[in-house]
Write an enzyme that holds these catalytic residues in place. Structure first.
Site, short mmCIF file in Angstrom:
data_model
loop_
_atom_site.label_atom_id
_atom_site.label_comp_id
_atom_site.label_asym_id
_atom_site.label_seq_id
_atom_site.Cartn_x
_atom_site.Cartn_y
_atom_site.Cartn_z
N GLY A 41 0.78 -1.24 0.00
CA GLY A 41 0.00 0.00 0.00
C GLY A 41 0.81 1.28 0.00
O GLY A 41 0.31 2.33 0.40
N HIS A 100 1.08 0.96 -12.98
CA HIS A 100 1.80 -0.24 -13.40
C HIS A 100 3.29 0.09 -13.49
O HIS A 100 3.67 1.12 -14.06
CB HIS A 100 1.28 -0.70 -14.78
CG HIS A 100 1.95 -1.96 -15.25
ND1 HIS A 100 1.67 -3.19 -14.70
CD2 HIS A 100 2.92 -2.17 -16.16
CE1 HIS A 100 2.42 -4.11 -15.28
NE2 HIS A 100 3.19 -3.52 -16.17
N ASP A 137 -9.22 -0.50 -18.71
CA ASP A 137 -10.19 -1.06 -19.65
C ASP A 137 -10.21 -2.57 -19.47
O ASP A 137 -9.64 -3.07 -18.50
CB ASP A 137 -9.89 -0.63 -21.11
CG ASP A 137 -8.62 -1.27 -21.65
OD1 ASP A 137 -8.01 -2.11 -20.95
OD2 ASP A 137 -8.24 -0.93 -22.78
C1 GRF Z 1 3.57 -1.21 -7.39
O1 GRF Z 1 4.81 -1.45 -7.97
C2 GRF Z 1 2.51 -1.00 -8.43
O2 GRF Z 1 3.00 -0.39 -9.57
C3 GRF Z 1 2.07 -2.40 -8.75
O3 GRF Z 1 2.12 -3.07 -7.53
C4 GRF Z 1 3.04 -2.43 -6.65
C5 GRF Z 1 2.29 -2.08 -5.41
O4 GRF Z 1 3.09 -1.50 -4.43
N1 GRF Z 1 0.79 -2.39 -9.42
P1 GRF Z 1 2.39 -0.80 -3.18
O5 GRF Z 1 1.43 -1.84 -2.60
O6 GRF Z 1 1.68 0.41 -3.66
O7 GRF Z 1 3.49 -0.49 -2.21
#
Ligand code: GRF
Length: 209
Positions: free
Chosen positions: A20, A117, A149
């Site tokens: 998180g 992402h 999407d």
């Molecule tokens: C991040 O690298 C995000 O891009 C991906 O999952 C990871 C989550 O990290 N979708 P966090 O839980 O926000 O620390």
């Protein structure tokens, strides 16, 4: 004299499955007054997600919908959809939500759900994006915030940031470098949404000045 009409604060709901840290970055930016929004709740599919602690510390309501307790993805998603509707959110932020959302949810929240992402999409969608980047041998990596999407990491791109891939990087060192960018770019994308500055034209997102 020009009249300035203050923006109504947007209601922001979050989905997260783990640590998180991106969720934290957004709620910190809300608390700092940088985003005209209110965090209305966090939904997690994982009862052990550290994001739950973060939400509680910030006084944000949490709904745990433990994926493991459902007989199928379809039944889980019925519960998830009901919880999402309850939030009456203007925007949903997928902040490390580790499941692919079904079509019904994607359609209902189309144009008002964003995901972060850790790759420069359309390269390296899906899981372990940073490892994919290291293994491929790219010299530049980064992160993407996009609208969701019904494909996997295929939605219209809101913002991207890049970082160098260094000679001796492994998945962890590269992930750390990318994560630092995620923490600034996700709050920025949420801010632009809340300021009504994102305009979707086909699959291109224009940012109003
Ligand atoms: C991040 O690298 C995000 O891009 C991906 O999952 C990871 C989550 O990290 N979708 P966090 O839980 O926000 O620390």
């Amino acid at each position: 004299m020009e009249q300035v009409i203050p923006l109504r604060k947007k209601r922001i709901g979050f989905l997260a499955s783990g640590r998180g840290s991106n969720f934290q970055a957004v709620i910190d930016a809300i608390a700092a007054g940088e985003i005209p929004g209110i965090g209305v709740g966090l939904i997690t599919d994982n009862p052990r997600a550290y994001a739950i602690e973060r939400a509680r510390n910030a006084g944000i309501p949490v709904r745990v919908i433990d994926y493991a307790e459902f007989p199928s993805k379809a039944v889980y998603e019925e519960e998830l959809l009901a919880a999402m509707r309850d939030f009456q959110a203007d925007l949903f932020v997928l902040a490390g939500y580790m499941r692919i959302l079904g079509q019904e949810i994607v359609r209902e929240f189309s144009g008002r759900m964003m995901n972060i992402h850790p790759a420069l999409l359309p390269a390296f969608p899906g899981l372990h994006a940073q490892r994919q980047a290291v293994d491929y041998g790219v010299k530049v990596a980064g992160c993407t915030v996009h609208l969701v999407d019904d494909g996997t990491d295929t939605g219209p791109i809101i913002i991207q940031r890049c970082v160098p891939v260094l000679q001796d990087d492994d998945e962890t060192t590269l992930a750390d470098r990318i994560l630092a960018e995620e923490h600034s770019v996700l709050p920025l994308a949420v801010k632009l949404f809340c300021e009504d500055r994102l305009v979707l034209e086909g699959r291109r997102v224009r940012i109003r000045p």
